[in-house]
Write a protein that holds these residues in place. Sequence first.
Motif, short mmCIF file in Angstrom:
data_model
loop_
_atom_site.label_atom_id
_atom_site.label_comp_id
_atom_site.label_asym_id
_atom_site.label_seq_id
_atom_site.Cartn_x
_atom_site.Cartn_y
_atom_site.Cartn_z
N MET A 141 0.85 -1.18 0.00
CA MET A 141 0.00 0.00 0.00
C MET A 141 0.90 1.25 0.00
SD MET A 141 -3.19 -0.80 -0.13
CE MET A 141 -2.93 -2.28 -1.09
N PRO A 142 0.49 2.31 -0.65
CA PRO A 142 1.35 3.50 -0.75
C PRO A 142 1.86 4.00 0.60
CG PRO A 142 -0.54 3.73 -2.21
CD PRO A 142 -0.76 2.48 -1.41
N GLU A 143 0.98 3.95 1.61
CA GLU A 143 1.36 4.48 2.92
C GLU A 143 2.35 3.57 3.66
OE1 GLU A 143 -2.71 2.45 3.28
OE2 GLU A 143 -1.70 3.80 1.86
N GLU A 144 2.59 2.36 3.14
CA GLU A 144 3.52 1.43 3.77
C GLU A 144 4.95 1.55 3.25
OE1 GLU A 144 0.49 -2.40 4.39
OE2 GLU A 144 1.75 -2.28 2.59
N VAL A 145 5.09 2.18 2.10
CA VAL A 145 6.35 2.06 1.36
C VAL A 145 7.52 2.71 2.07
CG1 VAL A 145 7.51 2.52 -0.83
CG2 VAL A 145 5.10 1.88 -0.82
#
Length: 230
Positions: free
Chosen positions: A135-139
Amino acid sequence: MVTENLKKVEERIQAACLRSGRKREDVTLIAVSKTKPVELLREAYDSGIRYFGENKVQELCAKYEEMPSDIHWQMIGHLQRNKVRQVVGKAELIHSVDSLRLAEAIDKEAGKQGITARILLEVNMAKEDTKFGLMPEEVLDFTKEIVRFQNIRVEGLMTIAPFVADPEENRIHFANLRKLSVDIRKEKVNNVNMSILSMGMTNDYEIAIEEGATMVRVGTGIFGERNYAQ
């Protein structure tokens, strides 16, 4: 057919670069050759293509043996940990890393071979349930975790945008992936480089180029429709 298709793709890439004020040499065309016979790959090779992308480990390994040695093979499909050994050392770049367990497996195999494996982090920008990817917020946090592995190098990000009727709908996903790469670059994480943005396929690669893609993955546009029975 392949030669003519490549000419059309090349014209469209050049036009997209011109529209966005970019240099043609800043965009690498990857010919996605999954399910296609070696004869078609050779036609693409004879037309100047040196970057080929495969989705399946078995296909990549088989074609690696049959095709010339100056090809830059790209592993673009989902990679299972139990097949990492077959890919490391053959694929110049693995586009689809989306878990620490996979990164660890790649790191271990690269260490055994005495090489540094180059990888991209796959990001599920549209947050589709059917797609792999972080997920984008995990990167950002993920990049800080991955530094503990000494035999891999993160070269950038990859995304597979939704298949849509209007490619413009994917512009937001490409723009957001580029913004994410800029944010990560600012963090200056050791062994994490953001020089590559692998985004855009046959349906939307021109939009991706306009939004900063450095690699576009084109299959159908070069080789024609896939045989889904394979």
